[in-house]
Design a protein around this motif. Sequence first.
Motif, PDB file in Angstrom:
ATOM      1  N   ASP A  30       1.005  -1.292  -0.036  1.00  0.00           N
ATOM      2  CA  ASP A  30      -0.016  -0.043   0.143  1.00  0.00           C
ATOM      3  C   ASP A  30       1.023   1.167   0.172  1.00  0.00           C
ATOM      4  N   ILE A  32       1.116   5.054   0.772  1.00  0.00           N
ATOM      5  CA  ILE A  32       0.122   5.791   1.463  1.00  0.00           C
ATOM      6  C   ILE A  32       0.650   7.516   1.115  1.00  0.00           C
ATOM      7  N   ARG A  70      -1.288  -0.924  -4.146  1.00  0.00           N
ATOM      8  CA  ARG A  70      -2.730  -0.043  -4.129  1.00  0.00           C
ATOM      9  C   ARG A  70      -2.092   1.128  -3.664  1.00  0.00           C
ATOM     10  N   LEU A  72      -3.086   4.570  -1.759  1.00  0.00           N
ATOM     11  CA  LEU A  72      -4.058   5.116  -0.507  1.00  0.00           C
ATOM     12  C   LEU A  72      -3.945   6.530  -0.367  1.00  0.00           C
ATOM     13  N   VAL A  75      -4.419  10.435   3.146  1.00  0.00           N
ATOM     14  CA  VAL A  75      -3.907   9.993   4.338  1.00  0.00           C
ATOM     15  C   VAL A  75      -3.053  10.538   4.975  1.00  0.00           C
ATOM     16  N   GLU A 398      -8.013  -0.038   5.861  1.00  0.00           N
ATOM     17  CA  GLU A 398      -9.251   0.716   5.519  1.00  0.00           C
ATOM     18  C   GLU A 398     -10.256   1.037   6.484  1.00  0.00           C
ATOM     19  N   ASP A 399     -10.434  -0.112   7.221  1.00  0.00           N
ATOM     20  CA  ASP A 399     -11.526  -0.094   8.177  1.00  0.00           C
ATOM     21  C   ASP A 399     -11.125   0.927   9.554  1.00  0.00           C
ATOM     22  N   LEU A 401      -9.050   3.461   8.954  1.00  0.00           N
ATOM     23  CA  LEU A 401      -9.286   4.941   8.422  1.00  0.00           C
ATOM     24  C   LEU A 401     -10.784   5.299   8.454  1.00  0.00           C
ATOM     25  N   ALA A 402     -11.517   4.174   8.069  1.00  0.00           N
ATOM     26  CA  ALA A 402     -12.804   4.760   7.860  1.00  0.00           C
ATOM     27  C   ALA A 402     -13.525   5.128   9.457  1.00  0.00           C
ATOM     28  N   VAL A 408     -10.442   8.126   1.929  1.00  0.00           N
ATOM     29  CA  VAL A 408      -9.245   7.589   1.349  1.00  0.00           C
ATOM     30  C   VAL A 408      -9.491   7.700  -0.257  1.00  0.00           C
ATOM     31  N   THR A 410      -8.512   5.844  -3.667  1.00  0.00           N
ATOM     32  CA  THR A 410      -7.898   4.793  -4.021  1.00  0.00           C
ATOM     33  C   THR A 410      -7.134   4.741  -5.381  1.00  0.00           C
TER      34      THR A 410
END
Length: 447
Positions: A30, A32, A70, A72, A75, A398-399, A401-402, A408, A410
């Motif tokens: 990831d 970021i 990925r 992100l 953030v 992700e959870d 951060l949510a 976020v 992506t």
Amino acid sequence: MRVAVVGSGPSGVYAADALVSQDEIPVEVDIIDRLPVPFGLVRYGVAPDHLSIRSVRDTLNKVLAKPGVRFLGNVVVGQDVSTAELLAHYDAVVLTYGASRDRRLGIPGEDLDGSVAATDFVAWYCGHPDADRELFERLLPTATSAVVVGVGNVAVDVTRVLAKTVGELDHTDMPQHVLDTLAASSITDVHLLGRRGPAQATFTTKELKELGELIDADVIVHPDEIELDEPSAALAAEDRAVGRNVDVIRGWADRPNTGRGRRIHVRFLSRPVELLGDDRVRSVVVERTRLTPDGGVEGTGQMEEIAADLVVRSVGYRGTPLEGLPFDERRNVIPHVDGRVVDGDSPVRGMYVAGWIKRGPTGIIGTNKKDAVGTVESLLADARAGVLPAPASPEPIEDLLASRGVDVVTTSGWDAIDAAEQALGQQSGRERTTIHERDRMLEIAQG
Ligand SMILES: Cc1cc2nc3c(=O)[nH]c(=O)nc-3n(C[C@H](O)[C@H](O)[C@H](O)COP(=O)(O)OP(=O)(O)OC[C@H]3O[C@@H](n4cnc5c(N)ncnc54)[C@H](O)[C@@H]3O)c2cc1C
């Protein structure tokens, strides 16, 4: 193995590429970034009129599309999520968050209105979402003379952007409001000040030469400032890059002033000692310097005042610490051994560093590739040796951060912004126009 890379500039993207391009250990990465868009200073530093260098982002973009990678965005590490939390979610963290704060001159008057850091000016003309748009919309149309302090490539970029006509810039991806403000600029004189001689300046010849090729600007040099002392002449004879710079500068001394609308005064052996002004900077007091036998400079006491209602300080970049991590306050970098972060003599297990925040602000974009690959080799060796700490949390990042309300962006969100920028550019016959408002980027990313 799951790895978080903090920062999507070239060093972060090269690190991700090195991680997913080996097949010994399957890795998911990831990348970021605090911004909704990737590529760091390739997007927000490299001059928009240097199209071929900026096209490096096409190469970087291909890495974001690779399986296992990925993006992100939006953030902020250290604010939305801590480095300790990242270590709890990933097997390893690679810090590549750059070193993009300005260094200061440390002279009186530096904080007067109209005195700005090159970092801020560059961020503005590249369309950085945090740039102070109102500041430059107020300063440029009301300034006639600018002093740019520093003789590196960034100072040359700033000088060129200030001295170019808007017709020389309107094919770039600069946001329209930047082009409009540059078109409204009333600057006729740009003074580029270096405290040492032409043989000690750190620009590359290609960038330097461009200053002499602008449509509406003459370059002026002072013959007494470009005479080389013996060590400088020896340096110019030995080092071909230095010799080429000196030749370009000497060539300008032989050119007549053609009476163009703007003048670039390339000055050497000149250091600013004070900025004078009232509600705004009005002039720069400059002291003539001389080179000392040990390679330094000293003041001669001979002063001159250069009228200036805009001063751009371009004397280097520096890194800043991230909470909870060791930091070398003298060199402004994260201490490491072969890319492994260390606190004194102890390794910070699972934590790695690459790019400007590892080496300091030196080298070209490609330098970060070798650097990032070296760091990844250390990381993979530690994985093979079984010394990486096991992630404590099974929860996807992700959870977390949510749950904190972080919006976020992506990879597909970035792809949407990318497509929108290209579509916006095409409306005015350009390849791309940078979208600079954070809210708009987020809206586009969310479809
Ligand atoms: C004005 C300027 C012009 C340049 N022009 C050229 C050129 O023409 N040619 C050339 O070869 N090189 C050029 N360079 C140098 C080149 O840009 C650098 O070598 C390179 O960008 C450094 O890469 P990096 O990945 O280490 O850092 P950066 O490119 O700075 O990337 C760091 C990334 O980390 C992100 N970040 C920062 N803090 C956080 C945080 N807390 N949480 C999450 N993300 C964070 C940032 O948003 C950024 O995307 C230029 C540099 C500057 C400043």
